[in-house]
Design a protein around this motif. Structure first.
Motif, PDB file in Angstrom:
ATOM      1  N   MET A  10       0.841  -1.194   0.000  1.00  0.00           N
ATOM      2  CA  MET A  10       0.000   0.000   0.000  1.00  0.00           C
ATOM      3  C   MET A  10       0.873   1.241   0.000  1.00  0.00           C
ATOM      4  SD  MET A  10      -2.647  -1.412   2.906  1.00  0.00           S
ATOM      5  CE  MET A  10      -4.036  -0.455   2.357  1.00  0.00           C
ATOM      6  N   SER A  11       0.420   2.284  -0.709  1.00  0.00           N
ATOM      7  CA  SER A  11       1.166   3.535  -0.760  1.00  0.00           C
ATOM      8  C   SER A  11       0.208   4.695  -1.005  1.00  0.00           C
ATOM      9  CB  SER A  11       2.218   3.490  -1.871  1.00  0.00           C
ATOM     10  OG  SER A  11       1.595   3.328  -3.136  1.00  0.00           O
ATOM     11  N   THR A  12       0.652   5.900  -0.653  1.00  0.00           N
ATOM     12  CA  THR A  12      -0.168   7.093  -0.832  1.00  0.00           C
ATOM     13  C   THR A  12       0.728   8.317  -0.925  1.00  0.00           C
ATOM     14  OG1 THR A  12      -1.880   8.506   0.162  1.00  0.00           O
ATOM     15  CG2 THR A  12      -0.428   7.310   1.670  1.00  0.00           C
ATOM     16  N   ASP A  13       0.268   9.352  -1.630  1.00  0.00           N
ATOM     17  CA  ASP A  13       1.007  10.603  -1.717  1.00  0.00           C
ATOM     18  C   ASP A  13       0.828  11.448  -0.456  1.00  0.00           C
ATOM     19  OD1 ASP A  13       1.834   9.929  -4.260  1.00  0.00           O
ATOM     20  OD2 ASP A  13       0.151  10.955  -5.240  1.00  0.00           O
ATOM     21  N   ALA A  15       1.311  10.330   2.687  1.00  0.00           N
ATOM     22  CA  ALA A  15       1.828   9.484   3.759  1.00  0.00           C
ATOM     23  C   ALA A  15       2.185  10.272   5.014  1.00  0.00           C
ATOM     24  CB  ALA A  15       3.054   8.718   3.265  1.00  0.00           C
ATOM     25  N   ASP A  16       2.595  11.537   4.875  1.00  0.00           N
ATOM     26  CA  ASP A  16       3.003  12.325   6.040  1.00  0.00           C
ATOM     27  C   ASP A  16       1.821  12.737   6.903  1.00  0.00           C
ATOM     28  OD1 ASP A  16       5.627  12.140   5.280  1.00  0.00           O
ATOM     29  OD2 ASP A  16       5.627  14.043   4.179  1.00  0.00           O
ATOM     30  N   ASP A  17       0.634  12.798   6.328  1.00  0.00           N
ATOM     31  CA  ASP A  17      -0.552  13.215   7.088  1.00  0.00           C
ATOM     32  C   ASP A  17      -1.757  12.416   6.610  1.00  0.00           C
ATOM     33  OD1 ASP A  17      -2.161  14.610   8.837  1.00  0.00           O
ATOM     34  OD2 ASP A  17      -2.520  16.253   7.429  1.00  0.00           O
ATOM     35  N   PHE A  18      -1.609  11.103   6.675  1.00  0.00           N
ATOM     36  CA  PHE A  18      -2.636  10.216   6.114  1.00  0.00           C
ATOM     37  C   PHE A  18      -3.806  10.074   7.077  1.00  0.00           C
ATOM     38  CE2 PHE A  18      -4.359   5.938   5.166  1.00  0.00           C
ATOM     39  CZ  PHE A  18      -4.709   6.155   3.841  1.00  0.00           C
ATOM     40  N   GLN A  19      -5.015  10.166   6.558  1.00  0.00           N
ATOM     41  CA  GLN A  19      -6.227  10.032   7.361  1.00  0.00           C
ATOM     42  C   GLN A  19      -7.036   8.845   6.853  1.00  0.00           C
ATOM     43  OE1 GLN A  19      -8.481  13.672   7.731  1.00  0.00           O
ATOM     44  NE2 GLN A  19      -6.639  14.927   7.457  1.00  0.00           N
ATOM     45  N   ALA A  20      -7.465   8.005   7.779  1.00  0.00           N
ATOM     46  CA  ALA A  20      -8.265   6.835   7.393  1.00  0.00           C
ATOM     47  C   ALA A  20      -8.978   6.289   8.609  1.00  0.00           C
ATOM     48  CB  ALA A  20      -7.383   5.753   6.775  1.00  0.00           C
ATOM     49  N   SER A  21     -10.061   5.585   8.361  1.00  0.00           N
ATOM     50  CA  SER A  21     -10.774   4.888   9.434  1.00  0.00           C
ATOM     51  C   SER A  21     -11.411   3.630   8.848  1.00  0.00           C
ATOM     52  CB  SER A  21     -11.854   5.778  10.061  1.00  0.00           C
ATOM     53  OG  SER A  21     -12.863   6.090   9.102  1.00  0.00           O
ATOM     54  N   MET A  22     -11.569   2.630   9.696  1.00  0.00           N
ATOM     55  CA  MET A  22     -12.204   1.390   9.259  1.00  0.00           C
ATOM     56  C   MET A  22     -12.827   0.706  10.459  1.00  0.00           C
ATOM     57  SD  MET A  22     -10.674  -1.925   7.209  1.00  0.00           S
ATOM     58  CE  MET A  22      -9.505  -2.351   8.487  1.00  0.00           C
ATOM     59  N   ARG A  41      -2.984   3.754  -3.290  1.00  0.00           N
ATOM     60  CA  ARG A  41      -2.836   2.633  -4.218  1.00  0.00           C
ATOM     61  C   ARG A  41      -2.545   1.381  -3.399  1.00  0.00           C
ATOM     62  NH1 ARG A  41      -0.494   7.059  -6.003  1.00  0.00           N
ATOM     63  NH2 ARG A  41       1.414   6.575  -4.838  1.00  0.00           N
ATOM     64  N   TYR A  42      -3.074   0.256  -3.844  1.00  0.00           N
ATOM     65  CA  TYR A  42      -2.739  -0.997  -3.164  1.00  0.00           C
ATOM     66  C   TYR A  42      -2.706  -2.138  -4.170  1.00  0.00           C
ATOM     67  CZ  TYR A  42      -7.867  -0.649  -2.578  1.00  0.00           C
ATOM     68  OH  TYR A  42      -9.215  -0.427  -2.768  1.00  0.00           O
ATOM     69  N   ILE A  97      -9.243   7.109  -5.599  1.00  0.00           N
ATOM     70  CA  ILE A  97      -9.051   8.560  -5.649  1.00  0.00           C
ATOM     71  C   ILE A  97     -10.358   9.286  -5.350  1.00  0.00           C
ATOM     72  CG2 ILE A  97      -7.151   8.437  -7.309  1.00  0.00           C
ATOM     73  CD1 ILE A  97      -9.109   9.174  -9.514  1.00  0.00           C
ATOM     74  N   ASN A  98     -10.220  10.504  -4.849  1.00  0.00           N
ATOM     75  CA  ASN A  98     -11.345  11.412  -4.657  1.00  0.00           C
ATOM     76  C   ASN A  98     -10.775  12.823  -4.565  1.00  0.00           C
ATOM     77  OD1 ASN A  98     -13.678  12.773  -4.117  1.00  0.00           O
ATOM     78  ND2 ASN A  98     -14.142  11.730  -2.189  1.00  0.00           N
TER      79      ASN A  98
END
Length: 306
Positions: A10-13, A15-22, A41-42, A97-98
């Motif tokens: 998994m990767s993201t642009d 990464a320094d301030d990534f927000q997520a919940s599950m 991206r995964y 993406i969004n």
């Protein structure tokens, strides 16, 4: 994600301030996961599959953003209201993406052994977009939305039964998309037909012509067949229609945003052609007339606000 779903790169642009919940809803063997995350991206590689392969199919309903998927030589980009299928036993690439905020989706992980249509038939659905706005796709999307947002209505003991409903809806959706309805068990066909009927009733509560006979005709079944489907329920078809109408009207009566609507207007909106019939039914069901119920509910809300 790696711990609760399957291992992925998994990767993201961001990464320094990534927000997520599950969240993970364990509905028996079926797991439902509402997620919200920034674009990322995964990838599921052959090496990661050899590392861990729980033999799962993963159905995703996209609520916001787009989730592009490439698998089995097919590529699709489901957007809001769409569904897509991924086989965790096979490599795939995905890019979510969004441009306007978080990507929001609900994932459903189902063991392949629990699906009669798992195998070569289901492989035809990989990399294809499935509509969540009509038919069984809409039923599945609506159910996933409700079960992940209205969790206070359910108890932990309801998990296995809710899982059975999800499994039935996924199976029926696959069968419909593959034109293989005969592969479904009689129990699954019966349960999914009941779900379709309940959804139809809820969508047509405002129609005063909604009767058990009209419901049966809309689904091309006999009236006696309809009654047999509801025989296992606590209410008859007519009683369930009345209960749904009264409950919708009760909610509207207690909604401050609808305080300018008269009781008669609310009753008419939910299929009552005579105000007296609504008042009598409401008082019988809730113990007080609708006017008193509304006055108490809105008065209490005003006090709380003050």
């Amino acid at each position: 994600m790696i711990q609760t779903v399957v291992p992925m790169d998994m990767s993201t642009d961001q990464a320094d301030d990534f927000q997520a919940s599950m969240r993970v809803l364990e509905l028996g063997a079926v797991h439902v996961r509402p997620t919200a995350f920034q674009p990322m991206r995964y990838h599921r590689t052959p090496r990661l599959i050899r590392q861990s392969d729980p033999e799962l199919l993963h159905m995703m309903f996209v609520a916001r953003g787009t989730v592009g998927v490439v698998q089995a030589g097919q590529e699709t980009t489901p957007g809001p209201g769409d569904l897509s299928l991924v086989d965790f036993s096979r490599p795939f690439d995905s890019h979510a993406i969004n441009d306007w905020g978080l990507v929001k989706a609900v994932g459903v992980a189902v063991p392949k052994e629990m699906l009669a249509l798992a195998g070569d038939g289901v492989n035809k659905l990989l990399g294809h977009r499935i509509s969540g706005r009509e038919g069984f796709g809409a039923l599945l999307a609506q159910f996933l939305t409700r079960v992940t947002t209205d969790t206070d209505s359910f108890q932990p003991s309801d998990g296995p039964r809710l899982g059975t409903i999800v499994l039935d809806l996924v199976s029926a959706l696959f069968a419909h998309e593959l034109h293989a309805d005969n592969a479904l068990t009689p129990e699954t066909r019966r349960r999914t037909l009941t779900l379709r009927i309940r959804s139809f009733i809820q969508q047509h509560l405002a129609d005063p012509r909604l009767t058990p006979r009209a419901v049966a005709a809309a689904h091309h079944i006999s009236l006696s067949h309809l009654h047999r489907l509801f025989k296992e329920q606590d209410l008859t078809v007519a009683a369930w229609i009345r209960h749904q109408r009264l409950e919708r009207a009760r909610r509207d009566l207690t909604d401050p945003a609808l305080c300018h609507h008269t009781i008669c207007q609310i009753a008419t909106h939910w299929g009552y052609t005579r105000a007296a019939d609504f008042t009598r039914a409401f008082r019988t069901h809730y113990g007080v007339p609708p006017r008193d119920y509304r006055h108490k509910a809105l008065g209490t809300q005003d006090e709380t606000h003050r």
